[in-house]
Design a protein around this motif. Structure first.
Motif, PDB file in Angstrom:
ATOM      1  N   LEU A  49     -63.621 -52.690 -17.663  1.00  0.00           N
ATOM      2  CA  LEU A  49     -63.737 -51.602 -16.696  1.00  0.00           C
ATOM      3  C   LEU A  49     -62.814 -50.450 -17.082  1.00  0.00           C
ATOM      4  O   LEU A  49     -61.600 -50.616 -17.182  1.00  0.00           O
ATOM      5  CB  LEU A  49     -63.397 -52.106 -15.287  1.00  0.00           C
ATOM      6  N   THR A  50     -63.406 -49.299 -17.300  1.00  0.00           N
ATOM      7  CA  THR A  50     -62.650 -48.071 -17.576  1.00  0.00           C
ATOM      8  C   THR A  50     -62.443 -47.322 -16.266  1.00  0.00           C
ATOM      9  O   THR A  50     -63.409 -47.009 -15.561  1.00  0.00           O
ATOM     10  CB  THR A  50     -63.403 -47.172 -18.575  1.00  0.00           C
ATOM     11  N   LEU A  51     -61.204 -47.026 -15.934  1.00  0.00           N
ATOM     12  CA  LEU A  51     -60.920 -46.348 -14.673  1.00  0.00           C
ATOM     13  C   LEU A  51     -61.356 -44.890 -14.673  1.00  0.00           C
ATOM     14  O   LEU A  51     -61.875 -44.383 -13.676  1.00  0.00           O
ATOM     15  CB  LEU A  51     -59.423 -46.429 -14.366  1.00  0.00           C
ATOM     16  N   TYR A  52     -61.129 -44.201 -15.800  1.00  0.00           N
ATOM     17  CA  TYR A  52     -61.415 -42.758 -15.802  1.00  0.00           C
ATOM     18  C   TYR A  52     -62.155 -42.360 -17.063  1.00  0.00           C
ATOM     19  O   TYR A  52     -61.615 -42.432 -18.160  1.00  0.00           O
ATOM     20  CB  TYR A  52     -60.128 -41.937 -15.685  1.00  0.00           C
ATOM     21  N   HIS A  53     -63.410 -41.956 -16.883  1.00  0.00           N
ATOM     22  CA  HIS A  53     -64.214 -41.448 -17.989  1.00  0.00           C
ATOM     23  C   HIS A  53     -64.714 -40.047 -17.627  1.00  0.00           C
ATOM     24  O   HIS A  53     -65.916 -39.797 -17.548  1.00  0.00           O
ATOM     25  CB  HIS A  53     -65.378 -42.395 -18.294  1.00  0.00           C
ATOM     26  N   TRP A  54     -63.743 -39.170 -17.303  1.00  0.00           N
ATOM     27  CA  TRP A  54     -63.933 -37.722 -17.257  1.00  0.00           C
ATOM     28  C   TRP A  54     -64.462 -37.143 -15.952  1.00  0.00           C
ATOM     29  O   TRP A  54     -64.529 -35.920 -15.818  1.00  0.00           O
ATOM     30  CB  TRP A  54     -64.834 -37.245 -18.392  1.00  0.00           C
ATOM     31  N   ASP A  55     -64.835 -37.969 -14.957  1.00  0.00           N
ATOM     32  CA  ASP A  55     -65.496 -37.421 -13.766  1.00  0.00           C
ATOM     33  C   ASP A  55     -64.527 -37.364 -12.583  1.00  0.00           C
ATOM     34  O   ASP A  55     -64.665 -38.103 -11.609  1.00  0.00           O
ATOM     35  CB  ASP A  55     -66.756 -38.212 -13.416  1.00  0.00           C
ATOM     36  N   LEU A  56     -63.570 -36.461 -12.662  1.00  0.00           N
ATOM     37  CA  LEU A  56     -62.574 -36.281 -11.604  1.00  0.00           C
ATOM     38  C   LEU A  56     -63.244 -35.864 -10.291  1.00  0.00           C
ATOM     39  O   LEU A  56     -64.145 -35.017 -10.290  1.00  0.00           O
ATOM     40  CB  LEU A  56     -61.573 -35.211 -12.022  1.00  0.00           C
ATOM     41  N   PRO A  57     -62.824 -36.418  -9.160  1.00  0.00           N
ATOM     42  CA  PRO A  57     -63.364 -35.945  -7.880  1.00  0.00           C
ATOM     43  C   PRO A  57     -63.135 -34.440  -7.687  1.00  0.00           C
ATOM     44  O   PRO A  57     -62.047 -33.927  -7.967  1.00  0.00           O
ATOM     45  CB  PRO A  57     -62.586 -36.759  -6.849  1.00  0.00           C
ATOM     46  N   SER A  58     -64.143 -33.752  -7.199  1.00  0.00           N
ATOM     47  CA  SER A  58     -64.037 -32.305  -6.979  1.00  0.00           C
ATOM     48  C   SER A  58     -62.906 -31.965  -6.026  1.00  0.00           C
ATOM     49  O   SER A  58     -62.248 -30.922  -6.171  1.00  0.00           O
ATOM     50  CB  SER A  58     -65.357 -31.762  -6.426  1.00  0.00           C
ATOM     51  N   ALA A  59     -62.683 -32.835  -5.044  1.00  0.00           N
ATOM     52  CA  ALA A  59     -61.628 -32.571  -4.061  1.00  0.00           C
ATOM     53  C   ALA A  59     -60.261 -32.497  -4.728  1.00  0.00           C
ATOM     54  O   ALA A  59     -59.391 -31.728  -4.298  1.00  0.00           O
ATOM     55  CB  ALA A  59     -61.632 -33.655  -2.991  1.00  0.00           C
ATOM     56  N   LEU A  60     -60.042 -33.266  -5.783  1.00  0.00           N
ATOM     57  CA  LEU A  60     -58.765 -33.208  -6.492  1.00  0.00           C
ATOM     58  C   LEU A  60     -58.701 -31.994  -7.413  1.00  0.00           C
ATOM     59  O   LEU A  60     -57.625 -31.414  -7.604  1.00  0.00           O
ATOM     60  CB  LEU A  60     -58.539 -34.497  -7.285  1.00  0.00           C
ATOM     61  N   GLN A  61     -59.833 -31.608  -7.977  1.00  0.00           N
ATOM     62  CA  GLN A  61     -59.837 -30.392  -8.795  1.00  0.00           C
ATOM     63  C   GLN A  61     -59.472 -29.182  -7.946  1.00  0.00           C
ATOM     64  O   GLN A  61     -58.787 -28.266  -8.410  1.00  0.00           O
ATOM     65  CB  GLN A  61     -61.211 -30.192  -9.446  1.00  0.00           C
ATOM     66  N   ALA A  62     -59.906 -29.177  -6.694  1.00  0.00           N
ATOM     67  CA  ALA A  62     -59.561 -28.080  -5.789  1.00  0.00           C
ATOM     68  C   ALA A  62     -58.057 -27.996  -5.542  1.00  0.00           C
ATOM     69  O   ALA A  62     -57.546 -26.958  -5.124  1.00  0.00           O
ATOM     70  CB  ALA A  62     -60.312 -28.241  -4.463  1.00  0.00           C
ATOM     71  N   ARG A  63     -57.342 -29.086  -5.824  1.00  0.00           N
ATOM     72  CA  ARG A  63     -55.887 -29.112  -5.658  1.00  0.00           C
ATOM     73  C   ARG A  63     -55.165 -29.001  -7.000  1.00  0.00           C
ATOM     74  O   ARG A  63     -53.985 -29.305  -7.106  1.00  0.00           O
ATOM     75  CB  ARG A  63     -55.499 -30.407  -4.941  1.00  0.00           C
ATOM     76  N   GLY A  64     -55.908 -28.579  -8.024  1.00  0.00           N
ATOM     77  CA  GLY A  64     -55.310 -28.369  -9.337  1.00  0.00           C
ATOM     78  C   GLY A  64     -55.703 -29.390 -10.373  1.00  0.00           C
ATOM     79  O   GLY A  64     -55.463 -29.194 -11.567  1.00  0.00           O
ATOM     80  N   GLY A  65     -56.284 -30.509  -9.941  1.00  0.00           N
ATOM     81  CA  GLY A  65     -56.746 -31.510 -10.891  1.00  0.00           C
ATOM     82  C   GLY A  65     -55.636 -31.993 -11.813  1.00  0.00           C
ATOM     83  O   GLY A  65     -54.511 -32.272 -11.380  1.00  0.00           O
ATOM     84  N   TRP A  66     -55.959 -32.083 -13.098  1.00  0.00           N
ATOM     85  CA  TRP A  66     -54.993 -32.590 -14.073  1.00  0.00           C
ATOM     86  C   TRP A  66     -53.834 -31.635 -14.309  1.00  0.00           C
ATOM     87  O   TRP A  66     -52.826 -32.027 -14.905  1.00  0.00           O
ATOM     88  CB  TRP A  66     -55.703 -32.910 -15.390  1.00  0.00           C
ATOM     89  N   THR A  67     -53.908 -30.403 -13.851  1.00  0.00           N
ATOM     90  CA  THR A  67     -52.773 -29.486 -14.000  1.00  0.00           C
ATOM     91  C   THR A  67     -51.743 -29.663 -12.892  1.00  0.00           C
ATOM     92  O   THR A  67     -50.673 -29.060 -12.942  1.00  0.00           O
ATOM     93  CB  THR A  67     -53.248 -28.020 -14.029  1.00  0.00           C
ATOM     94  N   ASN A  68     -52.057 -30.478 -11.884  1.00  0.00           N
ATOM     95  CA  ASN A  68     -51.141 -30.754 -10.778  1.00  0.00           C
ATOM     96  C   ASN A  68     -50.432 -32.075 -11.052  1.00  0.00           C
ATOM     97  O   ASN A  68     -51.076 -33.124 -11.180  1.00  0.00           O
ATOM     98  CB  ASN A  68     -51.934 -30.830  -9.469  1.00  0.00           C
ATOM     99  N   ARG A  69     -49.120 -32.055 -11.125  1.00  0.00           N
ATOM    100  CA  ARG A  69     -48.370 -33.264 -11.433  1.00  0.00           C
ATOM    101  C   ARG A  69     -48.617 -34.385 -10.432  1.00  0.00           C
ATOM    102  O   ARG A  69     -48.474 -35.578 -10.764  1.00  0.00           O
ATOM    103  CB  ARG A  69     -46.874 -32.928 -11.511  1.00  0.00           C
TER     104      ARG A  69
END
Length: 470
Positions: free
Chosen positions: A119-139
């Motif tokens: 099981l891979t936890l993350y294969h590129w499909d970040l929830p949009s709600a987190l992207q609205a909070r900066g996504g991977w640029t938010n620590r």
């Protein structure tokens, strides 16, 4: 030299891989939240032919019959990813019970067919709600990701023996935040460096979150994209230096922090002061994690030359088509030896864990005739890649498995549905599945038939299981 499955030993893992957004579809079913790829594909001009993954391979609704085909191929292992937004529609907070129930059923279906689930936890499909909070640029994403990892481990940890934290961090960070060709479509050096550092932290923190909850027998790993790099002009000092800089970014950037070596900044000193903007005291230790395995994901080699027009890296990749070499439908050079070279490079690290080839494959045209799908170039590539893995093992490298990319044809990100990597062909109008000749070759090889000097297993005819399904 002829070889067979027996040459790899009885404990070698033989599988195929898939990813949630590329295969599942069901983008709004049973409480799933939107992801950055749902958003990105709605933007005109981002995807060839303006295609999207809303239905994709419909794996969400067809996983049992697809796993039947995987079992029929003789696979021992199946690697798949979970859609974060299917489990946590807002990325954090309340779990979506139907989402977790789906992965419950998927894991159980694998086990019922004697397929070890990876099981891979993350294969590129970040929830949009987190992207609205900066996504991977938010620590803060480091904590968000750890919480997601814990939710998955609590529910599935009793049955999933192998866990993959991230799929190819350099790919989703670089293509999504620097080049802008993948979701979320940003083109900014600062966004790239922030996302890269936070992904490095999340890679380790996700590993710790899993290990704290999983049984002691569970294996926790992560995967790295990589390319064997050679200078455009052998012996040319500038090209050699450019190749070392490209290697630091493409092949070493996420590996070495996990080993406690820090970022490979000796080759790229200009990045030091930029990264310092995002690093905090103690991060060097937070980036470390002793993974049980690394997934090596290699498709080609790249040829590098010095470029005075690209500051910081001073290097560019020479496209394969310009070099006049055989290419896949992705424009990548056909160079299976690249896989051996990268296994050798990663194995050279002190304290390197077991390596597995968690993705390896090629996109070539399929020819359908008489109910069969002929793909001789893909079959030849598959055989050659497996031969390179055996070469590495015969030299004593600790390589424990091979996963073909991919089980079925799927949505190939910015390329849409054009390139086909699957062992199983999908007619996207009808969702009919047909095992390709490459899949039949893999089945025969896993069944024990030796590969001859000419590269053929003895049989390529269907036996006692369905060649096709709808």
């Amino acid at each position: 030299m002829p070889f067979s499955r027996a040459d790899f030993g009885p404990d070698f893992h033989w599988g195929a891989a898939a990813a949630a957004y590329q295969t599942e579809g069901a983008w709004q079913q049973q409480g799933k939240g939107p992801s950055i790829w749902d958003d990105f594909t709605r933007r005109k001009g981002t995807i060839r032919r303006n295609e999207h993954g809303r239905v994709a391979a419909d794996f969400y609704n067809r996983f049992e019959s697809d796993l039947d085909l995987a079992q029929g191929l003789g696979l021992t292992d199946f690697r798949f990813s979970a859609a974060w937004a299917r489990v946590l529609p807002e990325g954090v907070g309340t779990v979506n019970p139907p989402g977790l129930d789906y992965y419950d059923r998927l894991v159980d279906a694998c086990l019922e067919r004697d397929l070890n689930p990876w099981l891979t936890l993350y294969h590129w499909d970040l929830p949009s709600a987190l992207q609205a909070r900066g996504g991977w640029t938010n620590r803060n994403i480091v904590g968000w990701f750890a919480d997601y990892a814990q939710a998955m481990a609590h529910r599935l940890g009793d049955r999933v023996p192998h866990w993959v934290v991230l799929n190819e961090p350099m790919a989703f960070v670089g293509a999504g935040h620097l080049l802008g060709v993948h979701a979320p479509g940003r083109r900014h050096l600062g966004a790239f460096l922030a996302a890269a550092h936070h992904a490095t932290l999340a890679q380790a923190e996700g590993g710790r979150a899993l290990r704290a909850l999983l049984p002691s027998t569970a294996q926790v790993g992560t995967t790295f994209s990589c390319s064997y790099l050679t200078p455009h002009r052998p012996g040319h000092a500038n090209d050699a230096a450019a190749t070392r800089r490209a290697d630091a970014i493409l092949n070493r950037f996420f590996v070495e922090p996990a080993l406690g070596l820090g970022y490979p900044l000796a080759e790229m000193p200009a990045l030091r002061w930029l990264l310092e903007r995002y690093q905090k005291p103690g991060d060097d230790q937070r980036m470390r994690f002793d993974f049980d395995f690394w997934g090596v994901q290699n498709y080609t080699r790249e040829v590098v030359k010095f470029s005075p027009w690209l500051p910081l890296q001073w290097a560019t990749l020479v496209p394969a088509k310009q070099r006049g070499v055989p290419c896949t439908d992705m424009g990548w050079e056909v160079f299976p030896e690249s896989l051996y070279q990268m296994l050798k490079q990663f194995s050279a690290y002190p304290n390197a864990p077991t390596l597995l080839v968690t993705e390896s494959g090629s996109a070539f045209p399929d020819v359908s005739t008489g109910g069969r799908v002929h793909d001789p170039a893909r079959r030849a590539y598959l055989q050659a890649a497996i031969g390179q893995v055996l070469r590495a093992r015969r030299e004593g490298l600790d390589v424990g498995g091979y996963f073909a990319w991919s089980l079925t044809d799927n949505f190939e990100w910015a390329e849409g549905y054009g390139p086909r990597f699957g062992l199983i062909h999908i007619d996207y109008d009808t969702q009919e599945r047909t095992v390709k000749d490459s899949g039949l070759w893999y089945r025969d090889f896993l069944g024990g038939q030796a590969v001859t000097e000419q590269g053929n297993a003895a049989s390529s005819e269907p036996q006692t299981w369905p060649l096709r399904s709808v």
